[in-house]
Design a protein around this motif. Structure first.
Motif, mmCIF file in Angstrom:
data_model
loop_
_atom_site.group_PDB
_atom_site.id
_atom_site.type_symbol
_atom_site.label_atom_id
_atom_site.label_comp_id
_atom_site.label_asym_id
_atom_site.label_seq_id
_atom_site.Cartn_x
_atom_site.Cartn_y
_atom_site.Cartn_z
ATOM 1 N N ALA A 1 0.851 -1.187 0.000
ATOM 2 C CA ALA A 1 0.000 0.000 0.000
ATOM 3 C C ALA A 1 0.888 1.239 0.000
ATOM 4 O O ALA A 1 1.550 1.541 0.996
ATOM 5 N N THR B 1 -9.537 0.015 6.447
ATOM 6 C CA THR B 1 -9.177 1.264 5.784
ATOM 7 C C THR B 1 -10.338 1.788 4.944
ATOM 8 O O THR B 1 -10.653 2.980 4.989
ATOM 9 N N VAL C 1 -6.289 4.942 7.901
ATOM 10 C CA VAL C 1 -5.483 3.887 7.307
ATOM 11 C C VAL C 1 -5.026 2.889 8.368
ATOM 12 O O VAL C 1 -4.496 3.275 9.406
ATOM 13 N N VAL D 1 -8.205 8.884 5.101
ATOM 14 C CA VAL D 1 -8.364 8.363 3.746
ATOM 15 C C VAL D 1 -9.153 9.345 2.878
ATOM 16 O O VAL D 1 -10.217 9.826 3.280
ATOM 17 N N VAL E 1 -8.813 5.275 -2.398
ATOM 18 C CA VAL E 1 -7.994 4.071 -2.500
ATOM 19 C C VAL E 1 -8.165 3.516 -3.902
ATOM 20 O O VAL E 1 -9.297 3.375 -4.383
ATOM 21 N N LEU F 1 -1.737 -1.150 -3.911
ATOM 22 C CA LEU F 1 -2.775 -0.154 -3.664
ATOM 23 C C LEU F 1 -2.144 1.229 -3.612
ATOM 24 O O LEU F 1 -1.002 1.379 -3.159
ATOM 25 N N VAL G 1 -3.077 4.594 -1.744
ATOM 26 C CA VAL G 1 -3.965 5.166 -0.733
ATOM 27 C C VAL G 1 -3.651 6.649 -0.634
ATOM 28 O O VAL G 1 -2.563 7.035 -0.206
#
Length: 123
Positions: free
Chosen positions: A25, A49, A55, A78, A81, A90, A92
């Motif tokens: 991530a 998340t 997160v 967040v 995502v 990912l 984020v």
């Protein structure tokens, strides 16, 4: 004890976890594009998340979940995502409050640039 829902199959079916059940991530400041850190998530960390607005990572060294900022106060809220095309990483995007790195630096990528040959596009 309340039942905790699993990660939505429409998301989990698109993920390609590594042998340890984790996916990388990459955490980025949503408005500046600054890359802040890299963490690891399993399906539960990703579910938290996506559903809590903060997160959560899986700590490989401590073998436990940790929600960024719970002990340091350096919270990641967040904003979005995204899953990469291969399903193995990912992105984020967050609003970072305070330092992202455990060293107290704004970003984990302040350790110094490496010498590299700079490439150029051919005309």
């Amino acid at each position: 004890m309340a039942c905790v829902p699993d990660l939505d199959p429409s998301v989990s079916d698109r993920l390609r976890f590594d042998a340890a059940g984790l996916v990388a991530a990459i955490v980025q400041q949503h408005d500046s594009g600054e890359v802040l850190m890299l963490g690891w998530m399993d399906s539960e960390a990703l579910r938290r998340t996506l559903s809590e607005g903060r997160v959560t990572f899986w700590s490989r060294s401590r073998q436990e979940y940790w929600r960024k900022g719970d002990t340091s106060g350096h919270v990641q809220f967040v904003k979005s995502v995204a899953l990469d095309c291969d399903g193995d990483a990912l992105l984020v995007r967050v609003d970072q409050v305070g330092a992202a790195c455990h060293t107290g630096d704004r970003t984990c990528f302040d350790a110094g640039a490496l010498d590299a040959v700079v490439g150029e596009a051919q005309q």
